[in-house]
Design an enzyme around this catalytic site. Structure first.
Site, PDB file in Angstrom:
ATOM      1  CD  GLN A 211      11.645  27.839  -2.724  1.00 18.92           C
ATOM      2  OE1 GLN A 211      12.670  28.446  -3.077  1.00 18.92           O
ATOM      3  NE2 GLN A 211      10.732  28.075  -1.999  1.00 18.92           N
ATOM      4  N   GLY A 252      22.383  27.117  -0.843  1.00 14.63           N
ATOM      5  CA  GLY A 252      20.614  27.107  -0.482  1.00 14.63           C
ATOM      6  C   GLY A 252      20.024  28.532  -1.148  1.00 14.63           C
ATOM      7  CG  HIS A 253      15.950  28.866  -0.586  1.00 18.05           C
ATOM      8  ND1 HIS A 253      14.593  28.467  -0.777  1.00 18.05           N
ATOM      9  CD2 HIS A 253      16.265  28.742   0.683  1.00 18.05           C
ATOM     10  CE1 HIS A 253      13.941  28.251   0.428  1.00 18.05           C
ATOM     11  NE2 HIS A 253      15.175  28.617   1.592  1.00 18.05           N
ATOM     12  CG  ASN A 254      16.105  33.671  -1.004  1.00 19.59           C
ATOM     13  OD1 ASN A 254      14.997  32.621  -0.662  1.00 19.59           O
ATOM     14  ND2 ASN A 254      15.812  34.891  -1.206  1.00 19.59           N
ATOM     15  N   GLY A 272      19.665  31.363   2.726  1.00 21.41           N
ATOM     16  CA  GLY A 272      19.363  32.700   3.290  1.00 21.41           C
ATOM     17  C   GLY A 272      20.844  33.161   4.149  1.00 21.41           C
TER      18      GLY A 272
END
Length: 342
Positions: A211, A252-254, A272
């Site tokens: 990450q 969450g990531h992105n 995302g």
């Protein structure tokens, strides 16, 4: 993007040299690979001639055709879309090959983030006047903190983090791989910039996907107690200006949250997900990953969003649908249930 303030690369290095460390044959023009020097990895849309990128799925095709990357790992189905100036590395399992190379380009990984707090000889923190720092605060190399910001006790600020002016960072907060704007408020126990939840070989190897992205928190954002905002895998997780996030929320990531949104407690935003401006998310609501939530929409409490939501829509239910349609269905079920008991 992969920011060298937070993630140290082993480059610049010849792509051919990196590929030779894999211990297996790779489908690539060896002459071009040997001549290409890369400094790290990047998203297709941001990549430059010294970057490695990934194109593994159909959704990447447009960005692949326009990328400026020096090399790209590509599934055979998309080989024809690789620009002439980009070196294609063709593989049936492009994600696995990409992780192999990320581990070689950024060998410290998670360990590098943690050890960055203790590196001797790193750049000294830059702290403007009027900053108040509580007891037992840990500040890593290269940190920048703006005027009149307050840092509460037992907070940990990782290498390279920047915090704007007039911010309030409460006690027991951790911040890494992040840029925070002015007038940001982080309540006690907030976690900003932790690793995103990315894995290969689910249920078998559970191999970590590095990450390497960041978190961008814009001006006037407030994040509640014990909420978490994960950094991106390669790109950024963004919280837009003026957005307010309640306690115990997971971003969450992105994910990219727009401006002036309100997200109530215990929500979960899948990785995302792109949320527009002025969106209201009720308590306990959740979204699947990689969705688009339109401007001005309302997600009712406890709903589960599994598909895109258009601008201005009001949705509810499990899975979420138009709120009025869901309410009518519930009313009908109640009537049917009542008749069945008569």
């Amino acid at each position: 993007m992969v920011d060298t303030r937070f993630h140290s690369s082993s480059g610049p290095i010849s792509l051919g040299v990196v590929l030779s460390t894999l211990g297996r044959k790779v489908d690539v023009d060896e002459r071009r690979a040997a001549a290409l020097v890369i400094s790290g990895a990047e998203e297709l849309s941001l990549a430059e001639p010294d970057h490695l990128a990934l194109a593994a799925q159909a959704e990447y095709r447009t960005a692949l055709a326009e990328t400026g990357a020096g090399a790209v790992i590509v599934h055979p189905k998309f080989l024809a879309d690789v620009p002439a100036g980009t070196v294609p590395i063709v593989d049936e399992r492009p994600h696995e090959l990409f992780v192999d190379l990320l581990e070689r380009l950024y060998p410290l990984g998670t360990r590098g983030i943690a050890s960055g707090l203790f590196e001797p000889g790193g750049p000294a923190p830059f702290i403007e006047e009027g900053v108040r720092i509580g007891a037992n605060v840990v500040i890593g190399p290269g940190v920048e903190i703006g005027r009149n910001t307050i840092i509460g006790p037992n907070t940990v600020i990782g290498r390279g983090v920047t915090i704007g002016r007039n911010a309030v960072i409460a006690s027991n907060v951790s911040i890494e791989c992040a840029y925070l704007g002015n007038n940001v408020v982080l309540h006690a126990g907030a976690r900003i910039g932790s690793e995103g939840f990315g894995w290969l070989g689910q249920g078998r190897s559970n191999r970590k996907i590095p990450q390497l992205g960041r978190v961008i928190v814009q001006d006037g954002v407030e994040i509640g107690a014990n909420s978490t905002v994960d950094r991106g895998a390669l790109g950024d997780t963004v919280i837009g200006e003026g957005t307010k996030i309640d306690n115990l929320v997971q971003i969450g990531h992105n994910s990219r949250i727009g401006r002036y949104c309100l997200i109530a407690g215990t929500c979960g935003i899948g990785g995302g997900t792109i949320i527009g401006d002025n969106v209201l998310v009720g308590g306990g609501a959740g979204t699947a990953g990689h969705l688009r939530i339109g401007n001005g929409s309302i997600l009712s409490a406890r709903c589960l969003v599994t598909k895109d939501v258009p601008a201005g829509a009001r949705v509810g239910g499990y899975p979420a649908q138009d709120l009025k349609a869901w309410q009518r269905e519930i009313a009908m079920l109640r009537r049917l249930n009542k008749r069945g008991r008569e």
